[in-house]
Scaffold this motif. Structure first.
Motif, PDB file in Angstrom:
ATOM      1  N   ILE A 249       4.135 -27.993 -41.351  1.00 53.11           N
ATOM      2  CA  ILE A 249       4.294 -26.722 -40.634  1.00 53.11           C
ATOM      3  C   ILE A 249       5.774 -26.510 -40.307  1.00 53.11           C
ATOM      4  O   ILE A 249       6.316 -25.418 -40.483  1.00 53.11           O
ATOM      5  CB  ILE A 249       3.434 -26.721 -39.343  1.00 53.11           C
ATOM      6  N   MET A 250       6.432 -27.577 -39.871  1.00 57.70           N
ATOM      7  CA  MET A 250       7.868 -27.462 -39.571  1.00 57.70           C
ATOM      8  C   MET A 250       8.668 -27.133 -40.828  1.00 57.70           C
ATOM      9  O   MET A 250       9.634 -26.370 -40.781  1.00 57.70           O
ATOM     10  CB  MET A 250       8.394 -28.755 -38.934  1.00 57.70           C
ATOM     11  N   THR A 251       8.262 -27.692 -41.961  1.00 58.92           N
ATOM     12  CA  THR A 251       8.949 -27.372 -43.217  1.00 58.92           C
ATOM     13  C   THR A 251       8.799 -25.887 -43.538  1.00 58.92           C
ATOM     14  O   THR A 251       9.760 -25.228 -43.958  1.00 58.92           O
ATOM     15  CB  THR A 251       8.383 -28.237 -44.364  1.00 58.92           C
ATOM     16  N   ALA A 252       7.609 -25.361 -43.311  1.00 55.49           N
ATOM     17  CA  ALA A 252       7.379 -23.936 -43.561  1.00 55.49           C
ATOM     18  C   ALA A 252       8.276 -23.084 -42.666  1.00 55.49           C
ATOM     19  O   ALA A 252       8.899 -22.121 -43.127  1.00 55.49           O
ATOM     20  CB  ALA A 252       5.907 -23.601 -43.334  1.00 55.49           C
ATOM     21  N   LEU A 253       8.384 -23.456 -41.397  1.00 53.90           N
ATOM     22  CA  LEU A 253       9.236 -22.699 -40.469  1.00 53.90           C
ATOM     23  C   LEU A 253      10.699 -22.782 -40.910  1.00 53.90           C
ATOM     24  O   LEU A 253      11.451 -21.804 -40.837  1.00 53.90           O
ATOM     25  CB  LEU A 253       9.094 -23.237 -39.042  1.00 53.90           C
ATOM     26  N   ARG A 254      11.103 -23.969 -41.366  1.00 51.95           N
ATOM     27  CA  ARG A 254      12.488 -24.188 -41.793  1.00 51.95           C
ATOM     28  C   ARG A 254      12.819 -23.308 -43.004  1.00 51.95           C
ATOM     29  O   ARG A 254      13.878 -22.686 -43.078  1.00 51.95           O
ATOM     30  CB  ARG A 254      12.662 -25.677 -42.138  1.00 51.95           C
ATOM     31  N   ILE A 255      11.893 -23.254 -43.943  1.00 51.62           N
ATOM     32  CA  ILE A 255      12.133 -22.461 -45.161  1.00 51.62           C
ATOM     33  C   ILE A 255      12.135 -20.965 -44.823  1.00 51.62           C
ATOM     34  O   ILE A 255      12.948 -20.202 -45.341  1.00 51.62           O
ATOM     35  CB  ILE A 255      11.087 -22.825 -46.236  1.00 51.62           C
ATOM     36  N   GLY A 267      -4.081 -22.209 -42.277  1.00 52.81           N
ATOM     37  CA  GLY A 267      -4.656 -23.534 -42.032  1.00 52.81           C
ATOM     38  C   GLY A 267      -4.229 -24.041 -40.672  1.00 52.81           C
ATOM     39  O   GLY A 267      -4.869 -23.793 -39.664  1.00 52.81           O
ATOM     40  N   GLY A 268      -3.120 -24.768 -40.674  1.00 59.68           N
ATOM     41  CA  GLY A 268      -2.531 -25.173 -39.400  1.00 59.68           C
ATOM     42  C   GLY A 268      -3.405 -26.106 -38.582  1.00 59.68           C
ATOM     43  O   GLY A 268      -3.528 -25.940 -37.369  1.00 59.68           O
ATOM     44  N   ALA A 269      -3.987 -27.112 -39.231  1.00 60.99           N
ATOM     45  CA  ALA A 269      -4.870 -28.031 -38.506  1.00 60.99           C
ATOM     46  C   ALA A 269      -4.165 -28.674 -37.310  1.00 60.99           C
ATOM     47  O   ALA A 269      -4.785 -28.953 -36.297  1.00 60.99           O
ATOM     48  CB  ALA A 269      -5.415 -29.107 -39.449  1.00 60.99           C
ATOM     49  N   GLU A 270      -2.853 -28.914 -37.456  1.00 60.23           N
ATOM     50  CA  GLU A 270      -2.115 -29.545 -36.350  1.00 60.23           C
ATOM     51  C   GLU A 270      -1.201 -28.542 -35.629  1.00 60.23           C
ATOM     52  O   GLU A 270      -0.274 -28.938 -34.926  1.00 60.23           O
ATOM     53  CB  GLU A 270      -1.317 -30.747 -36.880  1.00 60.23           C
ATOM     54  N   SER A 271      -1.478 -27.259 -35.797  1.00 58.94           N
ATOM     55  CA  SER A 271      -0.603 -26.244 -35.195  1.00 58.94           C
ATOM     56  C   SER A 271      -0.568 -26.364 -33.673  1.00 58.94           C
ATOM     57  O   SER A 271       0.426 -25.991 -33.051  1.00 58.94           O
ATOM     58  CB  SER A 271      -1.058 -24.837 -35.608  1.00 58.94           C
ATOM     59  N   TYR A 272      -1.620 -26.935 -33.070  1.00 58.42           N
ATOM     60  CA  TYR A 272      -1.637 -27.068 -31.613  1.00 58.42           C
ATOM     61  C   TYR A 272      -0.557 -28.021 -31.104  1.00 58.42           C
ATOM     62  O   TYR A 272      -0.251 -28.037 -29.916  1.00 58.42           O
ATOM     63  CB  TYR A 272      -3.021 -27.525 -31.123  1.00 58.42           C
ATOM     64  N   ASP A 276       5.136 -24.178 -29.150  1.00 60.48           N
ATOM     65  CA  ASP A 276       6.432 -23.594 -28.781  1.00 60.48           C
ATOM     66  C   ASP A 276       7.222 -23.184 -30.028  1.00 60.48           C
ATOM     67  O   ASP A 276       7.818 -22.113 -30.077  1.00 60.48           O
ATOM     68  CB  ASP A 276       7.261 -24.597 -27.969  1.00 60.48           C
ATOM     69  N   GLU A 277       7.212 -24.063 -31.027  1.00 62.77           N
ATOM     70  CA  GLU A 277       7.989 -23.806 -32.237  1.00 62.77           C
ATOM     71  C   GLU A 277       7.446 -22.605 -33.006  1.00 62.77           C
ATOM     72  O   GLU A 277       8.197 -21.767 -33.507  1.00 62.77           O
ATOM     73  CB  GLU A 277       7.981 -25.055 -33.133  1.00 62.77           C
ATOM     74  N   ILE A 278       6.126 -22.525 -33.097  1.00 59.99           N
ATOM     75  CA  ILE A 278       5.518 -21.418 -33.859  1.00 59.99           C
ATOM     76  C   ILE A 278       5.742 -20.092 -33.127  1.00 59.99           C
ATOM     77  O   ILE A 278       6.064 -19.074 -33.725  1.00 59.99           O
ATOM     78  CB  ILE A 278       4.014 -21.693 -34.092  1.00 59.99           C
ATOM     79  N   ARG A 279       5.590 -20.144 -31.801  1.00 55.38           N
ATOM     80  CA  ARG A 279       5.817 -18.928 -31.018  1.00 55.38           C
ATOM     81  C   ARG A 279       7.273 -18.467 -31.143  1.00 55.38           C
ATOM     82  O   ARG A 279       7.555 -17.291 -31.356  1.00 55.38           O
ATOM     83  CB  ARG A 279       5.462 -19.149 -29.550  1.00 55.38           C
ATOM     84  N   VAL A 285      -0.704 -17.102 -37.272  1.00 52.50           N
ATOM     85  CA  VAL A 285      -1.469 -18.185 -37.900  1.00 52.50           C
ATOM     86  C   VAL A 285      -2.848 -17.667 -38.324  1.00 52.50           C
ATOM     87  O   VAL A 285      -3.565 -17.074 -37.518  1.00 52.50           O
ATOM     88  CB  VAL A 285      -1.658 -19.366 -36.918  1.00 52.50           C
ATOM     89  N   ILE A 286      -3.179 -17.868 -39.595  1.00 60.62           N
ATOM     90  CA  ILE A 286      -4.565 -17.670 -40.030  1.00 60.62           C
ATOM     91  C   ILE A 286      -5.203 -19.054 -39.957  1.00 60.62           C
ATOM     92  O   ILE A 286      -4.992 -19.899 -40.826  1.00 60.62           O
ATOM     93  CB  ILE A 286      -4.643 -17.074 -41.443  1.00 60.62           C
ATOM     94  N   VAL A 287      -5.906 -19.272 -38.868  1.00 60.97           N
ATOM     95  CA  VAL A 287      -6.334 -20.640 -38.537  1.00 60.97           C
ATOM     96  C   VAL A 287      -7.455 -21.079 -39.484  1.00 60.97           C
ATOM     97  O   VAL A 287      -8.288 -20.273 -39.898  1.00 60.97           O
ATOM     98  CB  VAL A 287      -6.750 -20.708 -37.050  1.00 60.97           C
TER      99      VAL A 287
END
Lengths: 407, 442
Positions: A249-255, A267-272, A276-279, A285-287
């Motif tokens: 997920i962090m790689t996706a945000l970085r790109i 997906g984002g199984a570990e998005s929880y 803070d980073e995603i917000r 997120v399409i969970v």
């Protein structure tokens, strides 16, 4: 009944299903979603569009307009991510067009060239009140192809589709890595950092292509893949990145930051772990489906993720996802329902399979709520739509009753 | 999570206490406990409002309305007002515990026992407890005509598989025999290439086992004349003698009838498993009085044999008079959501009573355990589930699961809640089970 009479009845039934696009629906409770619920409400649809929504006493139904009734009426449900229509229910080679393994990066693959609007899984979803589906190339390659948004009706892709190129589907993490036993005849990407490098390389290439194309060099040859990526770089379509592990997920945000593109996290199984980073990145997120199987890179999934995203103020929507085996599709209604045991209220769950999903997909001007001017897409139930023991009793798309089974 | 698992997970080996100490320290161990005030659905009888369940030494001593049940003076009382109590769920077909049976060397491996493979520390067992499951039939896969011996597991606290296994009266491990037909068990040689070959291979093995039995009988106790011991044939004789029930994975209408035909020829006891097309041959199954264990998933298809999967199947077989149970087939459906299957069956016309029975007592009958579990009756094991509301409502949660009078799951416990909800690291990696198919054909 004589054969002729039976035939006549069948004709009438067909006419009932495909009538003119004027219809009125009375609901014991009508949930516009954009406004508070209405007891004894009426939704009037004229020429396929919602003309009026209100209390029965306040909405005049013109003479001659057919009226149907249901205990509960909601906007047609929206499945924010699926592969139905590309993936078929038989699960045989000839009905599996959701992924092409000949190369890791194939942005030129259009979903409209593969979507089968007559696939039984589409009818299956429709019968539960799902009227709009975001579907297309499934996770499983670094860039697997394009997605589309369709109504769950229509005999041809042209009839069904409302957004032909909705997002570009990408995958990071274990899901993008080729089978080390060499199933696809390729060695790359052999691990997650290689997958990220390949995605970045493709985007860099598309950026250069874009620069060349915008110059005066009329002789530059077209590259369909780079054209598709260029639309992502121009922010015309989002990059839909399926990532489950926190590092992916962090790689996706970085790109997304590096290339200044619109990212939708899938997906984002570990998005929880990264609220803070995603917000902060303003990424929706399409969970993952609540009931998707919890193993592999999804082993840490939580039924409580939607409630945590909501609390964090992160836009999200529910999806049925992609299933490689039994059941061949999930039903987004049921995936949302499970969250009622996990801190979502009825209204919140409903909003995230309707209006919030429409906003995330950028189609809230047309669908997602019961408001005058929007498409006449309705789902009818005989009770709480999320209850295991309730039934979907009808589906209306653009004023046409497209399902009358009780299921 | 059980107390012992919790102790093991919290620290290194030095923190593992002798089993006896842990048992003494466990909660809910008063000699007699009375659970009062709940709506009790005993399955063996009508619903009881304001019920009392008296548990003594791991067994149910009494169950009934408050006005009729005498609570011993020294009993610990637990108020369950507003709650619903149902029997512990019985899952007739599960793959939790990293089960494995035979390998790919032979499509028929009656000697292989899942007993010798089960990992009792697999978090799948905790997921099952979180879903209210207290008894499960752990089965090897369906990619074989006969993949091996199944094991009936009691999801009590325990350190080894022997602690958790149900026992027969002779002390042996209780379990059935897993068989399959249709496409899953078809493959490259030595596996069969067609359905007819599948049936022929199985018939030959049963015929061979009968020959083995004849030799034993002919020896008439003379060791010198006894045939060489053959573990596979011994297991097949347990099947033929009715001491080991066959759990037969079968989907398509014709495959179901093939299973019935084999049963008629060899006389084994049979439970039909999955039976996706049961609704198409319900009368034929009913004529043989064979029980069925069904599974409902969210859409038809995913494999050719499941294309006619029908939500109405449970209602149709109920009307045909069949004994019907449900199963999770975990990982196909998650054990934490087993009750949902009953809700879906009710949605498609099954009676509520039969749906609850299908999750409990009917399954117990199919595992020969109905004398001990499956309903809330005096003398039976105190295996029960405390729910927040109606068993078939999506709003209901499993609050507590009790086995033999001891709590094995408690939603109020933070670690147990993580198992119920899912959380980072709550469910450590578990091998996926896909019937020998892999995750579809990507």
């Amino acid at each position: 009944m004589s054969a002729r009479l039976a035939f006549g009845a069948a004709l009438l039934a067909l006419a009932g299903l495909a009538a003119a696009q004027d219809i009125a629906v009375r609901g014991g409770t009508v949930y516009p979603v954009s406004a508070p619920p209405i007891e004894n409400g009426v939704v009037l649809i004229e020429d396929g569009k919602i003309a009026a929504v209100g209390k029965a006493a306040e909405v005049r139904i013109p003479d001659g307009v057919a009226v149907i009734e249901a205990a509960v009426v909601t906007p047609g449900l929206i499945d924010a991510h699926s592969a139905v229509g590309l993936t078929g229910y038989l699960n045989q080679e000839e009905d599996q067009d959701q992924i092409e393994h000949s190369a890791a990066i194939q942005p030129e693959l259009r979903a409209i060239d593969a979507y089968d609007p007559r696939e039984p899984l589409v009818a299956w979803l429709r019968s539960f009140g799902i009227t709009t589906v975001h579907t297309g190339h499934a996770p499983g390659e670094v860039v697997s192809g394009q997605t589309l948004i369709a109504k769950t009706t229509g005999d041809t892709v042209e009839d069904a589709v409302i957004v032909p190129f909705a997002m570009l589907a990408a995958t990071l993490g274990e899901g993008a890595v080729v089978d080390p036993r060499g199933g696809n005849g390729r060695k790359s990407p052999g691990n997650r950092s290689k997958a990220a490098a390949m995605l970045r390389e493709a985007l860099v290439g598309a950026r250069e292509y874009l620069a060349k194309q915008s110059g005066d060099d009329d002789g530059a040859s077209r590259d369909l893949g780079r054209e598709a990526l260029a639309r992502v770089l121009r922010k015309e379509v989002p990059l839909l990145v399926t990532a489950h592990r926190h590092q992916d997920i962090m790689t996706a945000l970085r790109i997304a930051d590096e290339f200044d593109l619109r990212l939708v996290l899938d997906g984002g199984a570990e998005s929880y772990l990264l609220l803070d980073e995603i917000r902060a990145a303003r990424v929706p997120v399409i969970v993952h489906p609540s009931m998707t199987r919890a193993f592999g890179e999804r082993e840490n999934l939580s039924f409580a993720t939607p409630a945590k995203l909501l609390e964090a103020g992160i836009p999200f929507a529910f999806q049925s996802g992609f299933e490689a085996y039994v059941p061949k599709t999930r039903v987004v209604l049921f995936e949302a329902a499970i969250t009622l045991q996990h801190d979502l209220t009825f209204e919140q769950a409903l909003a995230h399979v309707t209006l919030e999903a429409a906003r995330l997909l950028g189609i809230d001007d047309r669908v997602g709520s019961l408001e005058p001017g929007k498409d006449g897409d309705l789902a009818l139930y005989d009770g709480d739509p999320f209850e295991y023991t309730s039934h979907a009793v009808g589906t209306i798309i653009e004023g046409v009753r497209v399902s009358d089974v009780t299921r | 999570m059980t107390e012992r698992m919790r102790a093991c997970r919290r620290g290194g080996p030095w923190t593992i206490l002798p089993a006896t100490l842990l048992v003494l320290a466990a909660p809910g161990m008063a000699a007699t406990t009375a659970f009062t005030g709940a709506r009790i659905l005993p399955v063996s009888g009508a619903a009881i409002e304001d019920g009392v369940l008296v548990v003594d030494d791991g067994r149910i001593r009494a169950v009934g309305p408050r006005s009729r049940v005498r609570i011993p003076r020294d009993a610990e009382r637990i108020d369950l007002s507003g709650r619903v109590v149902i029997p512990g769920l019985v899952d007739t077909h599960s793959h939790i515990g990293n089960v494995a049976g035979g390998d790919r060397s032979d499509p028929i491996q009656p000697a292989a026992r899942v007993l010798d493979a089960i990992d009792v520390r697999d978090p799948g067992l905790d997921r099952a407890r979180a879903g209210g499951i207290t008894t499960a039939n752990l089965m090897p896969g369906s990619g074989w005509l006969m993949s091996g011996q199944t094991l009936y597991l009691k999801l009590r606290d325990g350190n080894t598989v022997a602690d958790l296994a149900y026992r027969n009266e002779d002390g042996g491990f209780a379990g059935g025999m897993k068989m399959a037909n249709g496409t899953n068990s078809i493959g490259e040689p030595p596996f069969p290439g067609t359905r007819a070959k599948s049936a022929a291979l199985v018939r030959q093995r049963f015929v061979d086992a009968l020959e083995y039995r004849r030799k034993i009988e002919d020896a008439d106790g003379d060791d010198a004349k006894m045939p060489e011991r053959d573990l596979g044939k011994e297991a097949l004789l347990e099947v033929l003698d009715g001491r080991r029930v066959v759990h037969f994975h079968t989907h398509r209408h014709d495959d179901i009838l093939t299973a019935l035909r084999l049963r008629e020829e060899f006389g084994f006891r049979l439970v039909l498993q999955h039976v996706s097309e049961a609704h198409r041959v319900a009368a034929e199954i009913a004529a043989e009085d064979v029980p069925v264990s069904l599974i409902l998933v969210d859409a038809p298809g995913g494999k050719l044999e499941a294309k006619n999967l029908n939500f109405e199947s449970p209602a149709i077989v109920e009307r045909a008079g069949l004994d019907v149970a449900f199963h999770t087939d975990d990982y196909i459906t998650d054990s934490r959501l087993f009750l949902r299957m009953g809700g879906f069956a009710v949605r498609a016309g099954m009676s509520r009573d039969k749906a609850l029975e299908a999750l409990t007592l009917a399954g117990a009958r199919m595992l020969d355990l109905d004398e001990r579990v499956g309903s809330l009756e005096p003398g039976k094991d105190a295996d029960f589930v405390i729910l927040s509301g109606d068993p078939f409502s999506v709003y209901t949660r499993v609050l507590e699961t009790w086995v033999e009078g001891r709590k094995v799951f408690d939603l109020d416990d933070p670690q147990d809640r993580e198992i119920a909800d899912g959380a980072y690291g709550a469910l450590t990696p578990a091998a996926a089970h896909f019937h020998g198919y892999g995750e579809g054909h990507r």
